[in-house]
Design a protein around this motif. Structure first.
Motif, short mmCIF file in Angstrom:
data_model
loop_
_atom_site.label_atom_id
_atom_site.label_comp_id
_atom_site.label_asym_id
_atom_site.label_seq_id
_atom_site.Cartn_x
_atom_site.Cartn_y
_atom_site.Cartn_z
N HIS A 107 6.23 5.35 39.96
CA HIS A 107 5.07 5.59 39.12
C HIS A 107 4.25 4.33 38.91
O HIS A 107 3.07 4.40 38.66
CB HIS A 107 5.49 6.17 37.77
CG HIS A 107 6.03 7.55 37.91
ND1 HIS A 107 5.24 8.64 38.14
CD2 HIS A 107 7.30 8.02 37.90
CE1 HIS A 107 5.99 9.72 38.25
NE2 HIS A 107 7.23 9.37 38.11
N ALA A 130 1.02 8.38 27.37
CA ALA A 130 1.70 7.35 28.16
C ALA A 130 2.86 6.76 27.36
O ALA A 130 3.95 6.54 27.90
CB ALA A 130 0.72 6.26 28.57
N THR A 153 5.72 9.35 27.15
CA THR A 153 6.43 9.45 28.42
C THR A 153 7.33 8.25 28.60
O THR A 153 8.47 8.37 29.00
CB THR A 153 5.42 9.55 29.59
OG1 THR A 153 4.62 10.70 29.39
CG2 THR A 153 6.14 9.63 30.91
N SER A 154 6.83 7.08 28.28
CA SER A 154 7.61 5.87 28.44
C SER A 154 8.85 5.91 27.54
O SER A 154 9.93 5.54 27.97
CB SER A 154 6.75 4.65 28.12
OG SER A 154 7.46 3.47 28.34
N TRP A 155 8.68 6.33 26.30
CA TRP A 155 9.82 6.43 25.39
C TRP A 155 10.79 7.52 25.85
O TRP A 155 12.00 7.38 25.74
CB TRP A 155 9.36 6.70 23.95
CG TRP A 155 8.90 5.45 23.27
CD1 TRP A 155 7.62 5.14 22.91
CD2 TRP A 155 9.70 4.33 22.89
NE1 TRP A 155 7.59 3.90 22.33
CE2 TRP A 155 8.85 3.38 22.29
CE3 TRP A 155 11.06 4.03 22.98
CZ2 TRP A 155 9.30 2.16 21.80
CZ3 TRP A 155 11.52 2.81 22.50
CH2 TRP A 155 10.65 1.89 21.91
N ALA A 171 12.69 6.14 28.74
CA ALA A 171 13.64 5.14 28.24
C ALA A 171 14.84 5.81 27.56
O ALA A 171 15.99 5.40 27.77
CB ALA A 171 12.94 4.20 27.27
N ARG A 224 13.05 0.78 27.79
CA ARG A 224 11.61 1.04 27.88
C ARG A 224 10.89 -0.18 28.45
O ARG A 224 10.02 -0.07 29.31
CB ARG A 224 11.04 1.40 26.51
CG ARG A 224 9.56 1.71 26.56
CD ARG A 224 9.04 2.17 25.20
NE ARG A 224 7.67 2.63 25.31
CZ ARG A 224 6.66 2.04 24.70
NH1 ARG A 224 6.83 0.98 23.94
NH2 ARG A 224 5.44 2.52 24.85
N TRP A 225 11.25 -1.35 27.96
CA TRP A 225 10.65 -2.60 28.44
C TRP A 225 10.94 -2.79 29.93
O TRP A 225 10.05 -3.13 30.71
CB TRP A 225 11.19 -3.77 27.61
CG TRP A 225 10.61 -5.09 27.99
CD1 TRP A 225 9.40 -5.60 27.60
CD2 TRP A 225 11.20 -6.07 28.85
NE1 TRP A 225 9.22 -6.84 28.16
CE2 TRP A 225 10.30 -7.15 28.93
CE3 TRP A 225 12.39 -6.13 29.54
CZ2 TRP A 225 10.58 -8.29 29.69
CZ3 TRP A 225 12.67 -7.26 30.30
CH2 TRP A 225 11.76 -8.32 30.37
N ILE A 248 11.76 -0.45 32.24
CA ILE A 248 11.08 0.58 33.02
C ILE A 248 9.59 0.26 33.14
O ILE A 248 9.00 0.42 34.21
CB ILE A 248 11.30 1.98 32.40
CG1 ILE A 248 12.76 2.39 32.59
CG2 ILE A 248 10.36 3.01 33.01
CD1 ILE A 248 13.18 3.59 31.75
N SER A 249 8.98 -0.22 32.06
CA SER A 249 7.55 -0.54 32.09
C SER A 249 7.24 -1.66 33.07
O SER A 249 6.10 -1.82 33.50
CB SER A 249 7.05 -0.91 30.69
OG SER A 249 7.51 -2.20 30.32
N ALA A 267 13.96 2.41 36.46
CA ALA A 267 12.80 2.64 37.31
C ALA A 267 13.19 2.45 38.77
O ALA A 267 12.63 3.09 39.66
CB ALA A 267 11.66 1.70 36.93
#
Length: 172
Positions: A3, A24, A27-29, A32, A153-154, A156-157, A163
């Motif tokens: 992504h 966004a 989705t991120s949370w 995570a 989360r951090w 994956i971002s 990820a």
């Protein structure tokens, strides 16, 4: 394709297509939390097994925690490898993906849940038949989940952590 590198074509009238910031973030949370839950599953299997074995053998806190941590990593990596192997990847590559995806998450989770277990008075000495042992272990795993989710989360971002697994599944 992961992504982070997925390109959305511009919408009509020259405006870029971007989801609302709240979508966004949600989705991120969500990603995570799912990654953390996946990690927690492997960690919990290893953690519980290690705590049970160490406690049943009458070990002191240190060897019990060492065994629990070692088993948490083994089971955490094994669960990730299982999914990657299903994608048709060889064992060596699956291990590399698991190490890249899970090491930070498992380490953070293990530090947190073992710190809680050691901090709860009498938890390590309570024994397998005591509600104190089981309640402390459940509480420790809950704390680890809640505090590791922002870490995931951090990661994956930034295209790291789970990820890596997500991107790998989509690439194959």
């Amino acid at each position: 394709m992961d992504h982070a590198t997925h390109h959305h074509p511009p919408a009509a009238a020259g405006h870029g297509h971007h989801p609302p910031a709240s979508a966004a973030a949600a989705t991120s949370w969500t990603m995570a939390a799912q990654a953390t839950l996946h990690c927690l599953t492997g960690c919990a299997i290893g953690e519980v097994l290690g705590m049970v074995i160490g406690t049943a053998l009458g070990w002191s806190a240190l060897p019990t925690v060492v065994l629990a941590v070692a088993l948490a990593f083994v089971f955490g990596y094994a669960l990730t490898m299982r999914g990657v192997l299903r994608a048709g990847v060889d064992g060596r590559t699956a291990l590399k993906v698991a190490l890249a995806a899970d090491t930070v998450s498992i380490a953070v989770m293990e530090i947190l849940d073992n710190a809680v277990m050691l901090a709860v008075p009498g938890a390590m000495e309570a024994g397998l038949t005591s509600w104190v042992f089981w309640a402390s272990l459940a509480f420790a795993l809950l704390v680890a989940f809640v505090l590791t989710t922002p870490v995931n989360r951090w990661l994956i971002s930034r295209g790291k952590g789970h990820a890596v697994v997500h991107a790998y599944h989509h690439a194959h």
